[in-house]
Design an enzyme around this catalytic site. Structure first.
Site, mmCIF file in Angstrom:
data_model
loop_
_atom_site.group_PDB
_atom_site.id
_atom_site.type_symbol
_atom_site.label_atom_id
_atom_site.label_comp_id
_atom_site.label_asym_id
_atom_site.label_seq_id
_atom_site.Cartn_x
_atom_site.Cartn_y
_atom_site.Cartn_z
ATOM 1 N N CYS A 34 0.825 -1.213 0.000
ATOM 2 C CA CYS A 34 0.000 0.000 0.000
ATOM 3 C C CYS A 34 0.857 1.260 0.000
ATOM 4 O O CYS A 34 2.059 1.232 0.302
ATOM 5 C CB CYS A 34 -0.892 0.055 1.244
ATOM 6 N N ASP A 440 23.596 33.354 -18.952
ATOM 7 C CA ASP A 440 22.289 33.816 -19.391
ATOM 8 C C ASP A 440 22.036 35.249 -18.911
ATOM 9 O O ASP A 440 22.092 35.528 -17.706
ATOM 10 C CB ASP A 440 21.204 32.884 -18.843
#
Length: 482
Positions: A34, A440
């Site tokens: 489970c 960047d």
């Protein structure tokens, strides 16, 4: 991987959703495994065993619970953050690496021996690579049984089973009943039809900043192959020469709903794996945020955007071409160039769907084409041609088979591909969580805005050292802040 029994037991007693997908509970008395959030009565501590993966529980002879449905757990994996090699191997298995060849070939692509790869899988997942692949196939089939009305034969092929006989045998072994008996028979089955239309849920661990993901993809959507509306992402796709479309939108229950229209049902596992990569559904946002929040600047950004993800790429070649087109120009300008590239060299969809009219050009169509006519510098056109030639020579060029540094070196060996382009490809295609395009301009400006001082690329790289191993997510927060 060792799991503390007492800590895991406390988690299942509290049904703590934070641990959903991190481990699975196997009950010795019922032979069922489970999720930690299972609503069933909590078994006694001495009657449970905890496993780091569904594959480990299934390999030990347990079968999935029909109440909490382990196949619906967010795909996080207890190995995340502990073995980058296992992470890459799992991504390749999801994309069908073991359908094409054996474990030895997978290990070779990862640059190691088969024995070493098996050892790492047992250490971090408690199961072999083959067991992991088989469990993945079985749980997908179970999901399709519960969430669709596909006939059982179509479920079998859509989940990647080679034969209906093998599909039936697997379910009989695990459940003692035929797969069709797991479905409510009150409604009729509905075939996927000639277009192969399937709806299913792609689950994630919350929180998830869907608006930010959609905004990122909207700014970069290429006309003809992508459409991004207020709450929906759609694109054309092509796999092995077969065309189709996918549509993704949010739904309840910490999940995205994907509508896949693809005639070849057996391609569904690959399509799902690629969609999970595009939307970064395997991330652990809580752990990432906790680490980045140690930095005062990022703490405010993380608080403003909990659950921010790093959007990935549908296809490595497509992403690499996008990255080259975006060198030293704005996102808007790069999208315009990409649109012209698709309109000129892309294949038209045999059945256009509204504004989805093309698929992205194949490498063979671009390797020898004169791309200068699209309105770009000759050097950039030459780089596009070089990237196309490189992937023709090495079809696995954009697979995540090695570490970040090796991947960047490999990409930079392509003529015209620099550090920024290589890091950007690693960030979005190779899913390297520590990739960081320090050159960047947007990142430098965003951090300068936050701190009130300018940064060079070298200074930004040094500043980002404390953000490791999650620099890609730090970059995404800085981009989003701008």
């Amino acid at each position: 991987m060792d799991l503390d029994h007492s800590a895991c037991y406390r988690a299942i007693c509290a049904r703590d959703a934070r641990f959903d997908g991190r481990f699975f509970t196997a009950v010795k008395t019922t032979r069922v495994y489970c999720r930690p959030v299972c609503p069933a009565r909590t078994p006694r501590s001495e009657n449970v065993i905890f496993y780091p993966s569904a594959a480990a529980a299934q390999g030990a002879g347990f079968h999935p619970c029909l109440l909490c449905r382990p196949e619906t757990a967010p795909n996080m994996g207890a190995w995340r953050g502990t073995s980058n090699t296992v992470s890459r191997a799992l991504a390749m298995i999801e994309l069908g690496a073991l359908d094409e060849a054996g474990v030895d070939a997978l290990a070779s692509r990862l640059g190691m021996g088969e024995r070493q790869l098996r050892r790492l899988f047992h250490q971090h997942l408690g199961a072999s690579p083959v067991t992991v692949a088989q469990t993945h196939r079985f749980l997908l089939a179970k999901q399709l049984i519960h969430e669709t009305r596909l006939p059982m034969a179509e479920v079998a092929f859509a989940a990647g089973f080679g034969s209906i006989r093998r599909f039936n045998e697997t379910f009989l072994t695990l459940f003692g009943r035929a797969p069709g008996e797991l479905r409510n028979a009150s409604r009729p089955n509905v075939s996927a039809g000639p277009h192969g239309e399937i709806d299913l849920l792609l689950r994630y661990h919350p929180p998830y900043d869907w608006p930010a993901t959609l905004a990122f993809l909207r700014r970069r959507a290429i006309p003809g192959i992508e459409i991004v509306t207020a709450d929906r992402y759609a694109r054309s796709v092509q796999l092995d020469g077969v065309q189709g479309t996918v549509v993704v939108q949010p739904t309840d229950g910490n999940a995205l709903r994907a509508t896949v229209r693809f005639p070849k049902l057996s391609a569904l596992p690959t399509i799902i794996a690629r969609l999970r990569r595009v939307f970064d559904l395997a991330a652990d946002p809580v752990a990432i945020a906790a680490h980045l929040a140690k930095d005062p600047v990022l703490a405010a950004l993380v608080e403003a955007r909990p659950g921010l993800r790093v959007p990935g790429a549908w296809d490595g070649f497509e992403l690499a071409m996008r990255a080259v087109l975006g060198q030293q120009i704005t996102v808007t300008a790069a999208v315009g160039l990409a649109g012209r590239l698709v309109a000129t060299h892309g294949e038209r969809l045999t059945e256009p769907d509204g504004d989805l009219t093309h698929v992205f050009p194949r490498p063979e169509a671009l390797a020898l084409a004169d791309l200068t006519s699209l309105g770009m510098p000759r050097s950039r056109a030459a780089t596009l041609s070089a990237v196309a030639a490189a992937i023709i020579a090495d079809p696995h060029l954009f697979d995540a088979t090695s570490g970040l540094d090796d991947a960047v070196r490999r990409l930079r060996s392509i003529r015209g591909v620099g550090e920024w382009t290589a890091q950007y490809i690693a960030l979005r295609q190779l899913r390297e969580p520590d990739a960081f395009p320090a050159a960047d301009i947007g990142l430098m400006r965003a951090l300068a805005t936050q701190e009130g001082r300018g940064y060079s690329a070298a200074e930004l790289l040094d500043r980002a050292s404390t953000w490791r191993p999650w620099r890609a997510y730090a970059a995404q927060h800085l981009w989003a802040s701008a």
